[in-house]
Design a protein around this motif. Structure first.
Motif, PDB file in Angstrom:
ATOM      1  N   ARG A 122       7.291  -2.872   1.204  1.00 24.49           N
ATOM      2  CA  ARG A 122       8.020  -1.646   0.920  1.00 24.49           C
ATOM      3  C   ARG A 122       7.214  -0.777  -0.041  1.00 24.49           C
ATOM      4  NH1 ARG A 122      10.894  -2.263  -4.377  1.00 24.49           N
ATOM      5  NH2 ARG A 122      11.815  -0.226  -3.922  1.00 24.49           N
ATOM      6  N   VAL A 123       7.585   0.472  -0.085  1.00 22.76           N
ATOM      7  CA  VAL A 123       6.994   1.397  -1.038  1.00 22.76           C
ATOM      8  C   VAL A 123       7.973   2.556  -1.225  1.00 22.76           C
ATOM      9  CG1 VAL A 123       5.744   2.780   0.687  1.00 22.76           C
ATOM     10  CG2 VAL A 123       4.894   2.667  -1.657  1.00 22.76           C
ATOM     11  N   ASP A 124       8.105   3.018  -2.438  1.00 19.10           N
ATOM     12  CA  ASP A 124       8.984   4.165  -2.709  1.00 19.10           C
ATOM     13  C   ASP A 124       8.209   5.476  -2.737  1.00 19.10           C
ATOM     14  OD1 ASP A 124      11.569   2.778  -3.197  1.00 19.10           O
ATOM     15  OD2 ASP A 124      10.446   1.861  -4.861  1.00 19.10           O
ATOM     16  N   ALA A 125       6.996   5.427  -3.245  1.00 13.73           N
ATOM     17  CA  ALA A 125       6.190   6.644  -3.360  1.00 13.73           C
ATOM     18  C   ALA A 125       4.710   6.298  -3.275  1.00 13.73           C
ATOM     19  CB  ALA A 125       6.490   7.361  -4.674  1.00 13.73           C
ATOM     20  N   ILE A 126       3.939   7.270  -2.832  1.00 14.51           N
ATOM     21  CA  ILE A 126       2.491   7.115  -2.769  1.00 14.51           C
ATOM     22  C   ILE A 126       1.858   8.333  -3.427  1.00 14.51           C
ATOM     23  CG2 ILE A 126       0.464   6.942  -1.277  1.00 14.51           C
ATOM     24  CD1 ILE A 126       2.231   5.586   0.818  1.00 14.51           C
ATOM     25  N   TRP A 127       1.176   8.079  -4.538  1.00  9.35           N
ATOM     26  CA  TRP A 127       0.385   9.160  -5.134  1.00  9.35           C
ATOM     27  C   TRP A 127      -0.928   9.215  -4.372  1.00  9.35           C
ATOM     28  CZ3 TRP A 127      -4.457   8.817  -7.634  1.00  9.35           C
ATOM     29  CH2 TRP A 127      -4.928  10.060  -8.080  1.00  9.35           C
ATOM     30  N   ALA A 128      -1.033  10.208  -3.488  1.00 12.84           N
ATOM     31  CA  ALA A 128      -2.267  10.445  -2.749  1.00 12.84           C
ATOM     32  C   ALA A 128      -2.979  11.603  -3.413  1.00 12.84           C
ATOM     33  CB  ALA A 128      -1.966  10.759  -1.281  1.00 12.84           C
ATOM     34  N   ALA A 129      -4.241  11.422  -3.760  1.00 13.69           N
ATOM     35  CA  ALA A 129      -4.947  12.403  -4.579  1.00 13.69           C
ATOM     36  C   ALA A 129      -5.110  13.744  -3.880  1.00 13.69           C
ATOM     37  CB  ALA A 129      -6.307  11.848  -4.976  1.00 13.69           C
ATOM     38  N   ASN A 130      -5.272  13.742  -2.546  1.00 17.59           N
ATOM     39  CA  ASN A 130      -5.361  15.020  -1.847  1.00 17.59           C
ATOM     40  C   ASN A 130      -4.726  14.901  -0.463  1.00 17.59           C
ATOM     41  OD1 ASN A 130      -7.270  13.693  -0.256  1.00 17.59           O
ATOM     42  ND2 ASN A 130      -8.847  15.262  -0.483  1.00 17.59           N
ATOM     43  N   ASP A 131      -4.731  15.991   0.280  1.00 21.71           N
ATOM     44  CA  ASP A 131      -4.060  16.002   1.582  1.00 21.71           C
ATOM     45  C   ASP A 131      -4.763  15.116   2.602  1.00 21.71           C
ATOM     46  OD1 ASP A 131      -2.201  17.735   0.570  1.00 21.71           O
ATOM     47  OD2 ASP A 131      -2.948  19.517   1.609  1.00 21.71           O
ATOM     48  N   THR A 132      -6.068  14.938   2.465  1.00 19.81           N
ATOM     49  CA  THR A 132      -6.784  14.039   3.364  1.00 19.81           C
ATOM     50  C   THR A 132      -6.287  12.611   3.191  1.00 19.81           C
ATOM     51  OG1 THR A 132      -8.756  15.449   3.349  1.00 19.81           O
ATOM     52  CG2 THR A 132      -9.066  13.147   3.990  1.00 19.81           C
TER      53      THR A 132
END
Length: 347
Positions: free
Chosen positions: A220-230
């Protein structure tokens, strides 16, 4: 970072080079060569911005001011970066605008200063630059972190108990570390710590692979901090493949990112007006070519003067702002997702 202030630009090693005839270029056309701005961009893969927005805006602004310009792209190769810059220096530059690759720009700055050429760091800070024109990447990370907290609050999830994956950028890109630092500052203050810290290096396929591995392990995961749109696109791909949803951040306001924001698979992106950044860098360079001293908004801890261009968080309700700023066309953003555009009054 020191508090912003206004003061004249004083370059450590290149003050004497500001006069149009001051560059140490040999030959009968040295004066003409000293009026040229030399630009090296980093790659064509981490973001479509470099060739689609930055290069044309930089070139146009320098030419409109009546100066010569030469530009090239290192295609992510630090050795190519060094070679390109060396050839430009030998050809004659009045000023250099460099978007670093793998730390190569620091060596270029040494070589440029030895020839009396001032150097402007573009978007990515590096040691030895005389000036930095960029976005405040720590603030961008803070915007992303707050977007995650807002999403967790809306979902009724306790931040201290949330499963949050971090999907970072290229370790050689200083803006990646700055963005992460800003995000961590906001999230840690609310009790969030990364459940997984995943490398992605501005690569959607790698992001999909590493996020997928984490999802299979944690379940499971609640949120993903993705550094950029790629990176966000890769994270969303991994989520979709497993029938899962999460709060996903991004950065760059790419076409794909804006569409994902409208479709609800991405919570937010960050609009960075590249044309404004490019025009600002070109203005700094042109000021130097005119033999004058640019002004800055403040200085980094190492004393490098800087100007930061404003960036803003884009949620579904603010996609129109990104379109109006030229991030993408209305037709492209809304193609096939007209209902989502209508829902958020994107027109």
């Amino acid at each position: 970072m020191r508090h912003p202030k206004r003061f004249p630009f004083v370059a450590a090693a290149a003050v004497a080079a500001f006069a149009l005839t001051g560059c140490a270029v040999q030959g009968s056309d040295a004066g003409a060569r000293s009026t040229r701005a030399c630009i090296v961009l980093p790659d064509t893969t981490s973001s479509p911005r470099w060739e689609g927005s930055d290069r044309p805006a930089l070139e146009r602004a320098v030419k409109d001011a009546g100066f010569q310009v030469v530009s090239d792209n290192a295609e992510g190769d630090s050795s190519a970066f060094l070679r390109i810059a060396s050839e430009m220096i030998d050809g004659g530059c009045g000023v250099m605008i460099l978007a670093d690759v793998g730390g190569a720009a620091a060596q270029v700055a040494i070589d440029a200063h030895a020839r009396g050429i001032p150097v402007v760091a573009y978007d990515r800070p590096f040691t030895g630059a005389d000036f930095l024109v960029s976005f405040d990447y720590e603030r961008i990370g803070a915007l992303q972190g707050q977007s995650i907290l807002d999403g967790l609050s809306a979902a009724g999830v306790d931040p201290g108990l949330a499963v949050v994956d971090f999907v970072g950028g290229d370790d050689d890109d200083p803006t990646a570390a700055l963005t992460r630092q800003g995000a961590v500052g906001v999230l840690a203050a609310a009790g969030v710590s990364p459940s997984a810290d995943l490398p992605a290096a501005w690569d959607a396929a790698k992001a999909a692979e590493t996020v997928g591995t984490s999802l299979d392990l944690l379940g499971r995961v609640d949120a993903i901090w993705a550094a950029n749109d790629t990176n966000a696109a890769g994270a969303i791909q991994a989520l979709d493949a497993r029938g899962m949803r999460a709060i996903v951040t991004g950065q760059d306001a790419t076409l794909a990112g804006l569409r994902s924001v409208l479709l609800g698979t991405q919570a937010s992106t960050v609009l960075k007006p590249y044309s404004a950044e490019a025009k600002t860098a070109a203005q700094v360079a042109v000021t130097i070519l005119f033999g004058e001293t640019p002004e800055s908004d403040g200085e980094l801890d190492d004393g490098t003067p800087y100007v930061y261009v404003h960036a803003s968080l884009i949620t579904p309700e603010r996609v129109s702002e990104a379109i109006d700023a030229g991030a993408a066309s209305l037709a492209d953003v809304c193609a096939g997702i007209e209902d989502a555009c209508s829902r958020y009054h994107v027109a």
